[in-house]
Design a protein around this motif. Structure first.
Motif, PDB file in Angstrom:
ATOM      1  N   VAL A   1       0.857  -1.184   0.000  1.00  0.00           N
ATOM      2  CA  VAL A   1       0.000   0.000   0.000  1.00  0.00           C
ATOM      3  C   VAL A   1       0.892   1.233   0.000  1.00  0.00           C
ATOM      4  N   GLY A   2       0.571   2.189  -0.835  1.00  0.00           N
ATOM      5  CA  GLY A   2       1.346   3.426  -0.870  1.00  0.00           C
ATOM      6  C   GLY A   2       1.523   3.921  -2.292  1.00  0.00           C
ATOM      7  N   ALA A   3       2.351   4.924  -2.421  1.00  0.00           N
ATOM      8  CA  ALA A   3       2.598   5.536  -3.730  1.00  0.00           C
ATOM      9  C   ALA A   3       3.511   4.629  -4.553  1.00  0.00           C
ATOM     10  N   PRO A   4       3.318   4.611  -5.862  1.00  0.00           N
ATOM     11  CA  PRO A   4       4.205   3.815  -6.721  1.00  0.00           C
ATOM     12  C   PRO A   4       5.600   4.442  -6.776  1.00  0.00           C
ATOM     13  N   PHE A   5       6.547   3.671  -7.265  1.00  0.00           N
ATOM     14  CA  PHE A   5       7.925   4.136  -7.374  1.00  0.00           C
ATOM     15  C   PHE A   5       8.011   5.296  -8.355  1.00  0.00           C
ATOM     16  N   ALA A   6       8.732   6.326  -7.975  1.00  0.00           N
ATOM     17  CA  ALA A   6       8.969   7.465  -8.866  1.00  0.00           C
ATOM     18  C   ALA A   6      10.475   7.685  -8.968  1.00  0.00           C
ATOM     19  N   PRO A   7      11.030   7.760 -10.172  1.00  0.00           N
ATOM     20  CA  PRO A   7      12.469   7.974 -10.312  1.00  0.00           C
ATOM     21  C   PRO A   7      12.876   9.365  -9.835  1.00  0.00           C
ATOM     22  N   VAL A   8      14.145   9.507  -9.479  1.00  0.00           N
ATOM     23  CA  VAL A   8      14.656  10.780  -8.979  1.00  0.00           C
ATOM     24  C   VAL A   8      14.629  11.835 -10.078  1.00  0.00           C
ATOM     25  N   PHE A   9      15.116  11.473 -11.254  1.00  0.00           N
ATOM     26  CA  PHE A   9      15.121  12.374 -12.395  1.00  0.00           C
ATOM     27  C   PHE A   9      13.957  12.027 -13.312  1.00  0.00           C
ATOM     28  N   SER A  10      13.571  12.968 -14.122  1.00  0.00           N
ATOM     29  CA  SER A  10      12.525  12.714 -15.109  1.00  0.00           C
ATOM     30  C   SER A  10      12.983  11.603 -16.059  1.00  0.00           C
ATOM     31  N   PRO A  11      12.083  10.690 -16.419  1.00  0.00           N
ATOM     32  CA  PRO A  11      12.494   9.623 -17.347  1.00  0.00           C
ATOM     33  C   PRO A  11      13.006  10.149 -18.682  1.00  0.00           C
ATOM     34  N   ASN A  12      12.621  11.357 -19.060  1.00  0.00           N
ATOM     35  CA  ASN A  12      13.135  11.937 -20.305  1.00  0.00           C
ATOM     36  C   ASN A  12      14.612  12.302 -20.199  1.00  0.00           C
ATOM     37  N   MET A  13      15.108  12.477 -18.971  1.00  0.00           N
ATOM     38  CA  MET A  13      16.501  12.859 -18.768  1.00  0.00           C
ATOM     39  C   MET A  13      17.448  11.662 -18.669  1.00  0.00           C
ATOM     40  N   HIS A  14      16.925  10.462 -18.514  1.00  0.00           N
ATOM     41  CA  HIS A  14      17.782   9.292 -18.327  1.00  0.00           C
ATOM     42  C   HIS A  14      18.736   9.043 -19.494  1.00  0.00           C
ATOM     43  N   PRO A  15      18.303   9.104 -20.756  1.00  0.00           N
ATOM     44  CA  PRO A  15      19.274   8.892 -21.843  1.00  0.00           C
ATOM     45  C   PRO A  15      20.358   9.965 -21.881  1.00  0.00           C
ATOM     46  N   VAL A  16      19.978  11.207 -21.626  1.00  0.00           N
ATOM     47  CA  VAL A  16      20.954  12.301 -21.641  1.00  0.00           C
ATOM     48  C   VAL A  16      21.970  12.123 -20.516  1.00  0.00           C
ATOM     49  N   LEU A  17      21.477  11.819 -19.322  1.00  0.00           N
ATOM     50  CA  LEU A  17      22.384  11.620 -18.193  1.00  0.00           C
ATOM     51  C   LEU A  17      23.276  10.398 -18.401  1.00  0.00           C
ATOM     52  N   ALA A  18      22.751   9.348 -19.017  1.00  0.00           N
ATOM     53  CA  ALA A  18      23.564   8.169 -19.299  1.00  0.00           C
ATOM     54  C   ALA A  18      24.707   8.524 -20.246  1.00  0.00           C
ATOM     55  N   LEU A  19      24.430   9.313 -21.262  1.00  0.00           N
ATOM     56  CA  LEU A  19      25.488   9.726 -22.195  1.00  0.00           C
ATOM     57  C   LEU A  19      26.505  10.639 -21.529  1.00  0.00           C
ATOM     58  N   VAL A  20      26.049  11.538 -20.671  1.00  0.00           N
ATOM     59  CA  VAL A  20      26.968  12.435 -19.970  1.00  0.00           C
ATOM     60  C   VAL A  20      27.892  11.637 -19.058  1.00  0.00           C
ATOM     61  N   PHE A  21      27.323  10.735 -18.260  1.00  0.00           N
ATOM     62  CA  PHE A  21      28.149   9.946 -17.355  1.00  0.00           C
ATOM     63  C   PHE A  21      29.064   8.993 -18.120  1.00  0.00           C
ATOM     64  N   ALA A  22      28.604   8.460 -19.240  1.00  0.00           N
ATOM     65  CA  ALA A  22      29.459   7.580 -20.043  1.00  0.00           C
ATOM     66  C   ALA A  22      30.639   8.360 -20.622  1.00  0.00           C
ATOM     67  N   SER A  23      30.390   9.576 -21.095  1.00  0.00           N
ATOM     68  CA  SER A  23      31.488  10.363 -21.655  1.00  0.00           C
ATOM     69  C   SER A  23      32.479  10.777 -20.576  1.00  0.00           C
ATOM     70  N   VAL A  24      31.990  11.155 -19.399  1.00  0.00           N
ATOM     71  CA  VAL A  24      32.895  11.496 -18.292  1.00  0.00           C
ATOM     72  C   VAL A  24      33.705  10.263 -17.889  1.00  0.00           C
ATOM     73  N   GLY A  25      33.056   9.122 -17.806  1.00  0.00           N
ATOM     74  CA  GLY A  25      33.747   7.896 -17.439  1.00  0.00           C
ATOM     75  C   GLY A  25      34.808   7.502 -18.445  1.00  0.00           C
ATOM     76  N   LEU A  26      34.499   7.657 -19.717  1.00  0.00           N
ATOM     77  CA  LEU A  26      35.486   7.302 -20.746  1.00  0.00           C
ATOM     78  C   LEU A  26      36.663   8.271 -20.759  1.00  0.00           C
ATOM     79  N   VAL A  27      36.415   9.546 -20.491  1.00  0.00           N
ATOM     80  CA  VAL A  27      37.512  10.515 -20.416  1.00  0.00           C
ATOM     81  C   VAL A  27      38.447  10.154 -19.260  1.00  0.00           C
ATOM     82  N   TYR A  28      37.881   9.859 -18.110  1.00  0.00           N
ATOM     83  CA  TYR A  28      38.726   9.511 -16.963  1.00  0.00           C
ATOM     84  C   TYR A  28      39.374   8.132 -17.126  1.00  0.00           C
ATOM     85  N   ALA A  29      38.727   7.229 -17.828  1.00  0.00           N
ATOM     86  CA  ALA A  29      39.378   5.950 -18.121  1.00  0.00           C
ATOM     87  C   ALA A  29      40.576   6.165 -19.042  1.00  0.00           C
TER      88      ALA A  29
END
Length: 79
Positions: A12-40
């Motif tokens: 019982v309760g509210a359904p799960f809600a993501p922290v960021f808007s679902p529209n931002m997930h692909p953009v954030l994934a690309l940003v974090f992937a590019s930062v990770g690859l630069v540091y790698a």
């Protein structure tokens, strides 16, 4: 006296809600992937300084890990 716990009462309760808007997930994934690859890449070319290598490896691992999680969330699977 034993109390019985109804399993449906746990859901019982509210359904799960993501922290960021679902529209931002692909953009954030690309940003974090590019930062990770630069540091790698920085980790791969750093040779003499162990402290910098550890820092670069930690940042790359965290960023690439977040990129994977956000990429999976962009596909609709919430972990």
């Amino acid at each position: 006296m034993t109390a019985t716990l109804d399993i449906d009462a746990l859901w019982v309760g509210a359904p799960f809600a993501p922290v960021f808007s679902p529209n931002m997930h692909p953009v954030l994934a690309l940003v974090f992937a590019s930062v990770g690859l630069v540091y790698a890449g920085k980790f791969a070319v750093t040779r003499a300084d162990l402290k910098r290598e550890v820092m670069f490896a930690g940042v790359a691992s965290a960023a690439l890990g977040l990129a994977v999680v956000l990429g999976i969330q962009a596909l609709g699977l919430y972990l």
